[in-house]
Design an enzyme around this catalytic site. Sequence first.
Site, PDB file in Angstrom:
ATOM      1  N   HIS A  97     -11.531   1.280 -51.344  1.00 37.29           N
ATOM      2  CA  HIS A  97     -10.393   0.640 -50.687  1.00 37.29           C
ATOM      3  C   HIS A  97      -9.558  -0.127 -51.730  1.00 37.29           C
ATOM      4  O   HIS A  97      -8.329  -0.002 -51.778  1.00 37.29           O
ATOM      5  CB  HIS A  97     -10.866  -0.360 -49.616  1.00 37.29           C
ATOM      6  CG  HIS A  97     -11.349   0.257 -48.346  1.00 37.29           C
ATOM      7  ND1 HIS A  97     -12.474   1.028 -48.278  1.00 37.29           N
ATOM      8  CD2 HIS A  97     -10.849   0.205 -47.077  1.00 37.29           C
ATOM      9  CE1 HIS A  97     -12.652   1.423 -47.004  1.00 37.29           C
ATOM     10  NE2 HIS A  97     -11.681   0.931 -46.271  1.00 37.29           N
ATOM     11  N   ASP A 100       0.821  -1.214   0.000  1.00 38.13           N
ATOM     12  CA  ASP A 100       0.000   0.000   0.000  1.00 38.13           C
ATOM     13  C   ASP A 100       0.852   1.259   0.000  1.00 38.13           C
ATOM     14  O   ASP A 100       0.395   2.326  -0.409  1.00 38.13           O
ATOM     15  CB  ASP A 100      -0.905   0.031   1.234  1.00 38.13           C
ATOM     16  CG  ASP A 100      -2.077  -0.921   1.098  1.00 38.13           C
ATOM     17  OD1 ASP A 100      -2.448  -1.226  -0.044  1.00 38.13           O
ATOM     18  OD2 ASP A 100      -2.614  -1.353   2.136  1.00 38.13           O
TER      19      ASP A 100
END
Lengths: 434, 434
Positions: free
Chosen positions: A420, A361
């Site tokens: 494309h 912690d």
Amino acid sequence: MPHFLSTSDADFETRFTALLGAKREDSPDVDDAVAGIIADVRARGDAALIELTAKFDRLELTPESLAFTREEVDAHCANVPPAEKQALETAAQRIRAYHVRQMPEDAFWTDPDGASLGWRWTAVSAAGLYVPGGLASYPSSVLMNAIPAKVAGVERLAIAVPTPDGKVNPLVLMAARLAGVDEIYRIGGAQAIAALAYGTESVAPVDKITGPGNAYVAAAKRRVFGKVGIDMIAGPSEILVIADADNDPDWLALDLLSQAEHDESAQSILITDSPALAKAVAAAVEKRLETLERREIAGASWRENGAVITVSDLDEAAALSNRIAPEHLEICTAAPLELSQKCQHAGAIFLGGWTPEAIGDYVGGPNHVLPTARSARFSSGLSVMDFLKRTTLAQMTPAALKAIGPAAERLAISESLEAHGLSVRARLDKLNEG
Amino acid sequence: MPHFLSTSDADFETRFTALLGAKREDSPDVDDAVAGIIADVRARGDAALIELTAKFDRLELTPESLAFTREEVDAHCANVPPAEKQALETAAQRIRAYHVRQMPEDAFWTDPDGASLGWRWTAVSAAGLYVPGGLASYPSSVLMNAIPAKVAGVERLAIAVPTPDGKVNPLVLMAARLAGVDEIYRIGGAQAIAALAYGTESVAPVDKITGPGNAYVAAAKRRVFGKVGIDMIAGPSEILVIADADNDPDWLALDLLSQAEHDESAQSILITDSPALAKAVAAAVEKRLETLERREIAGASWRENGAVITVSDLDEAAALSNRIAPEHLEICTAAPLELSQKCQHAGAIFLGGWTPEAIGDYVGGPNHVLPTARSARFSSGLSVMDFLKRTTLAQMTPAALKAIGPAAERLAISESLEAHGLSVRARLDKLNEG
């Protein structure tokens, strides 16, 4: 009494599934209120921010006093006792040393077709860190959020911390200074999240917001997600301790309680192959609960959500751990590293009896912002990666395009995306002319 | 007519900001409907899934026919022409080769205080991939989502693809097979997301859901987030082309149109330092629009959202690019790699005139699932990282705890978390005894 389970019980599966599925937290539905607050800050900027701060934090601000000045931060930092300052420095140095190692590398290579490919990591330009006010205003969380951001290279790091009645924790400001935070605002709640996401006259918008907060803050983060990036929405904290017989029951009791003392909805679970240890730890918890300062909270958490599970062997413990996917996993066995390799789903693992979860912690180095509520199955603790993004790179040569372009054209046609295909075909035609 | 802007115009900043802020997509509010569908699938499982599929997809299923059998997939794959199969194989091989390089490394080291620290990457156990039905059922997206998952090591990868009236794109099944997908379900919409997140009698739940979808799918993904991980919520697609005078206007026109043809809300932007090229590209777009199959969609996108921006030099182009944070960035200049280093916020960069963006959609290798709507400021395209999570590791020795434990204890006390401090203190006391 916490839940006592044993894998040898006939009803184990039912009870374990119930434990896994138990809803430990009521999330109040504050979404409408939060939507209103965000709309208000977007529409009226500083004026809304100042009004809302007067209303919720009983604090009168002006556009000029929204942010702490350098001198104000200096003055508060001067109030931090040397021992606390040194502890914060130790923590900051260790957290930084750990997170520096997380920095990923760029790559750029040329493949056999002659295509150059790769990626490049860059930092988020500006990040905002929310720091709760009041009881849960943890300087350690400032370090854990701010240091990875600065290690990643975030240029502008802003903190929002509410200061109800004008009160601020000087350690929070000291932690911000040590971490290199650039701006600190006296704002909180959904209004702070709105200001960071959309900006006001006095608060420039950021690109990413991290940090814990109450239900209003969490709902606001969900709402601004997309406009900015956010970290995970934290739930109540959890610890799972896997232990064999060879442990001090009091140490394990304290580790379980250090989770339980956070919040009544926190969860602490012990899994052991030793029925004697199971009993001894449960007794040690009760003993410590007699005197613990936060015994009301820790006791409620332990009684409601705590569990002691007895298993026939440690492999069974690892298998249960994977189903729990705990935020914190402490492995107190003879060969913890080996056992940890069987525990794939955990936010952080603490190896061996000399590694209490509390070390992680504060000063261990790894981050303490970790996935809760079983989300370690699919997510990770906070890291420098949360403040970086990756741009992919591709460069074709004429030869590379000749080699792989026809496959792209074919797939484009099969997906009915004509332009494309034509964008590849026009170039291939030029090559075929030449 | 698209938007024509020049940085030398007096009103440039106003118009550019308006372009950046323009909302290109209406998101219908389907959240209540989606909440009902999810609740229904959670409550009634297969029965709800089958009823909803009959209602929305006009397809009668049974628990046994929810998933395609191996033989059914075989039969559909046999219908894929050899050229398409080979193109998919080329794409799959190249996407795999790129993503294999993304695998991050584990680490474990001992620091000067004697603390062993590190992290370990593990794969998500089970992932679900949503594949839209109908027009937008793209086999390339199956490869782009499924291959990173399998490279990451996901053991169980399930696809949900709606088959309205029983119709399925055989290339989608072929792509799934090439990518190593384990299960393919004939389900779609919010009901498919609910089944993947919560499971039914016939669909085991997954830990992470990725893939594009309509407004219902997007709303459902937002709702199940937390229970499972999700990828980004994709918005309409964008391309930015930065080009100098030395380019074929028709090639650039096709690159802009290959974005525009996706969707009326797609956006195509050209930035150039050559006013002559700006005009020539705009003319070439109009010419191609005369004959393009998807000219209605592409034309609407170009007129509504397209833009041609003239700048005084390429550095200005890079600065504007960073404000746009485009999903796709094509750099068609003399030194594209150098210019790309000034463009920090982009999902994918295509370098030089021989690298049309369409190459990246299919066979380049990098992922085509990329951050849209300016989110490249804070997020990255799909990668193996989306199917991995990191567990941090920490192991103290008695000496390491002696060195750093007191700082942890001090910080715990300052945060009023007594049990945290005691869990360290109990161990330090033992060491001091010894």
